[in-house]
Design an enzyme around this catalytic site. Structure first.
Site, PDB file in Angstrom:
ATOM      1  N   GLU A 329       0.891  -1.150   0.000  1.00 32.14           N
ATOM      2  CA  GLU A 329       0.000   0.000   0.000  1.00 32.14           C
ATOM      3  C   GLU A 329       0.937   1.209   0.000  1.00 32.14           C
ATOM      4  O   GLU A 329       1.135   1.880   1.009  1.00 32.14           O
ATOM      5  CB  GLU A 329      -0.903  -0.002   1.235  1.00 32.14           C
ATOM      6  CG  GLU A 329      -1.986   1.061   1.175  1.00 32.14           C
ATOM      7  CD  GLU A 329      -2.726   1.220   2.494  1.00 32.14           C
ATOM      8  OE1 GLU A 329      -3.485   2.194   2.612  1.00 32.14           O
ATOM      9  OE2 GLU A 329      -2.529   0.409   3.401  1.00 32.14           O
ATOM     10  N   CYS A 368      -0.948   9.528   2.470  1.00 30.39           N
ATOM     11  CA  CYS A 368      -0.646   8.897   1.184  1.00 30.39           C
ATOM     12  C   CYS A 368      -1.735   9.204   0.165  1.00 30.39           C
ATOM     13  O   CYS A 368      -1.545   9.008  -1.034  1.00 30.39           O
ATOM     14  CB  CYS A 368      -0.462   7.400   1.346  1.00 30.39           C
ATOM     15  SG  CYS A 368      -1.801   6.565   2.220  1.00 30.39           S
TER      16      CYS A 368
END
Length: 590
Positions: A329, A368
């Site tokens: 991820e 992110c």
């Protein structure tokens, strides 16, 4: 949010007159009950008493630190967990974490595990079989155990003192506004609520398909990997590690968890809470070590699967060194496109400006999913969008941590990247570009302290060379975004830019124009894409998938689909028990 005020509401502080009346009525009910008359009042008051005894307990008995007093003179200490025991480091020297808000002070001390101290962690992982701690055919009662633990943990996190404790601890270690920190705790609480009761075993349900003859059936099952590893970053100290850790445990794995040492105290406290609630202490190992030491542990222990959340560079290194046994991820250079259909209502324009500010600058851009580039259709130039964004960014203050230290990007690195962007022909600084409070702050120089910043770069300039493209699309984990614009005739150039991007985490198409939506959505691959006037790139809750797309190694988080994809594999068991027909004979060889 003052814990002392919360404690003041404890049932022990009920007015004496009220307490005496309750005691009198309770005694009267018990007397009636002792005389043989059925008394529902007796049962009611017994229940009242039990519930108030529960409320009278201290909900923070698990805590070994106080986020309100952690300082250079009163540092907190963080331990590792292996084989069910809390341990210190294997060296006498403690690793000190600088306080991100007080220059010159170390407020957390950690007993780091070095390469020489890895053997107990390696051995603990190796003791877990490939079939996991539980699976659909082994130790199935553990599915129920983790459903119960999730319910208890959700209930505990919902308590005001506990929510406040974790929110303040997050603020102290990864500075962000109280609303952002509390939101992280609330998402985690709702996730645990979602997997309470029977939901863990429901998620792991198998399926059967009829075979070719009587007695034959195929059964598809979700199978754990066994020994696994989880490596998570600093920006979400509670949400990311808890959601991934619990997902791994739900599916039957034995994880070793490594959280960025700057914020690992948050997960240490969560694990202590889970132990108090009944989680077996040997189910999870928790290590305090450097990234280099963790890399060596992974190479030596060879976990069956490693989940990594963090930079693309490290993710690619792990994928290579661990022979592809990874789920990533990784970082995302996340885009937002404002389509040609500009709303006539000023309130809606204000809303879009608000979301753009939140996506780019909440948590000081350290997400992110943060908005990295804003592509604005030229029709929006007729509005006050950019001036609204500038005004909103100017309202962010260190005092309330709506802007704050960046833990992985120094002010020097930030400024260097800004100058690189401004070297591209046609670029200009829209706002920001300097240290907040004109440099009059106490943030240590090892961290960043920059104002929310936006740079305009023409789309043609971005796409004119690889150098320009690489500079403009470099992700910087800080309050920084690139703004560009396009016309109807440049939509294909926008699509070309999207195609060249390497990271595909989140995206937003701010448009209610169906044809425009389909053009952009059909030409892109981002795993979590929001569309419509209210589209955003950040703020993913626990009720939908969050993760990248376009990469077979991509990991998800938060939903049953994400957990099954990341933390289990498919196993098919074919049952073929007969009977054989009486006329069967051995056939010729084939």
């Amino acid at each position: 949010h003052d814990p002392s005020k919360l404690r003041a509401q404890d049932p022990q502080t009920l007015r004496p007159t009220l307490r005496s009346k309750l005691e009198h009525r309770k005694a009267h009910a018990r007397a009636q009950d002792s005389q043989g008359s059925a008394s529902w009042e007796a049962a009611v008051f017994e229940q009242f008493e039990r519930s108030h005894k529960l409320k009278q307990r201290d909900p923070l008995t698990f805590a070994t630190c106080d986020p309100n007093t952690m300082s250079g003179t009163r540092p907190a200490y963080v331990s590792s967990l292996v084989g069910g025991k809390w341990v210190g480091g294997n060296t006498a020297e403690l690793f000190e974490i600088p306080d991100p808000l007080q220059d010159g002070h170390s407020f957390i001390k950690i007993g780091l595990v070095t390469e020489e101290g890895l053997e107990p962690f390696i051995q603990s992982l190796r003791e877990c079989p490939k079939s996991g701690l539980h699976n659909p055919l082994k130790n199935v009662e553990r599915y129920l155990l983790y459903g119960q633990l999730s319910a208890k943990a959700a209930q505990r996190l919902a308590e005001p003192e506990v929510e406040h404790f974790f929110a303040r601890l997050i603020q102290r270690t990864s500075p962000k506004s109280y609303a952002q920190a509390a939101g992280e705790v609330q998402v985690t609480q709702k996730f645990l609520e979602n997997f309470s009761g029977d939901q863990v075993r429901f998620m792991c349900r198998s399926f059967g398909v009829a075979g070719d003859h009587a007695g034959q059936q195929s059964n598809g099952m979700r199978w754990p990997y066994g020994p696994v590893a989880i490596v998570t970053p600093f920006n979400f100290p509670l949400e990311i590690p808890v959601l991934q850790l619990m997902g791994a445990l739900y599916m039957g794995n034995k994880p070793i968890l490594k959280v960025c040492e700057k914020v690992s105290i948050v997960m240490e406290q969560f694990l202590r809470m889970m132990h108090e609630l009944g989680m077996p202490q040997s189910d999870v190992d928790f290590i305090q070590c450097s990234g280099a030491t963790m890399h060596k542990l992974l190479l030596r222990a060879e976990p069956r699967n490693t989940l990594f959340t963090g930079s693309s560079r490290v993710g690619e290194l792990l994928a290579k060194d661990l022979n592809g046994k990874v789920k990533l991820e990784d970082a995302g250079f996340d885009w937002k496109i404002l389509g040609p259909d500009v709303p006539a209502d000023q309130k809606k324009i204000d809303y879009v400006a608000h979301v753009c500010d939140q996506d780019a600058y909440a948590s000081s851009g350290q997400k992110c999913s943060a908005q990295s580039i804003l592509l604005v259709h030229e029709n929006w130039h007729k509005t006050d969008l950019l001036s609204k964004m500038k005004a909103l960014a100017s309202q962010r203050r260190l005092e309330d941590l709506t802007v704050g230290p960046t833990l992985s990007v120094t002010s020097e690195k930030f400024s260097a990247h800004l100058q690189d962007c401004l070297s591209i022909p046609g670029s200009q600084l829209l706002f920001g570009g300097r240290e907040f409070m004109n440099g009059d702050h106490s943030v240590p120089s090892c961290y960043g302290a920059m104002e929310p910043t936006a740079v305009y770069i023409p789309l043609k300039s971005i796409m004119s060379s690889d150098r320009n493209f690489n500079i403009a699309t470099e992700e910087i984990f800080a309050p920084f975004q690139v703004v560009t614009d396009f016309s109807d005739g440049q939509v294909s150039l926008v699509v070309e830019l999207l195609e060249k991007l390497e990271a595909h985490l989140t995206a937003a198409v701010v448009s209610n124009d169906i044809e425009f939506q389909q053009k952009i959505l059909g030409s892109s691959v981002n795993g979590t894409t929001y569309v419509g006037l209210r589209a955003r790139t950040t703020g993913a809750p626990q009720n939908h998938w969050f993760g990248p797309a376009g990469d077979p190694r991509g990991a998800g988080i938060g939903t049953p689909e994400a957990i099954k994809l990341t933390w289990s594999c498919h196993r098919e068991i074919i049952s073929d028990v007969g009977p054989l027909s009486d006329s069967w004979v051995v056939p010729p060889r084939t």
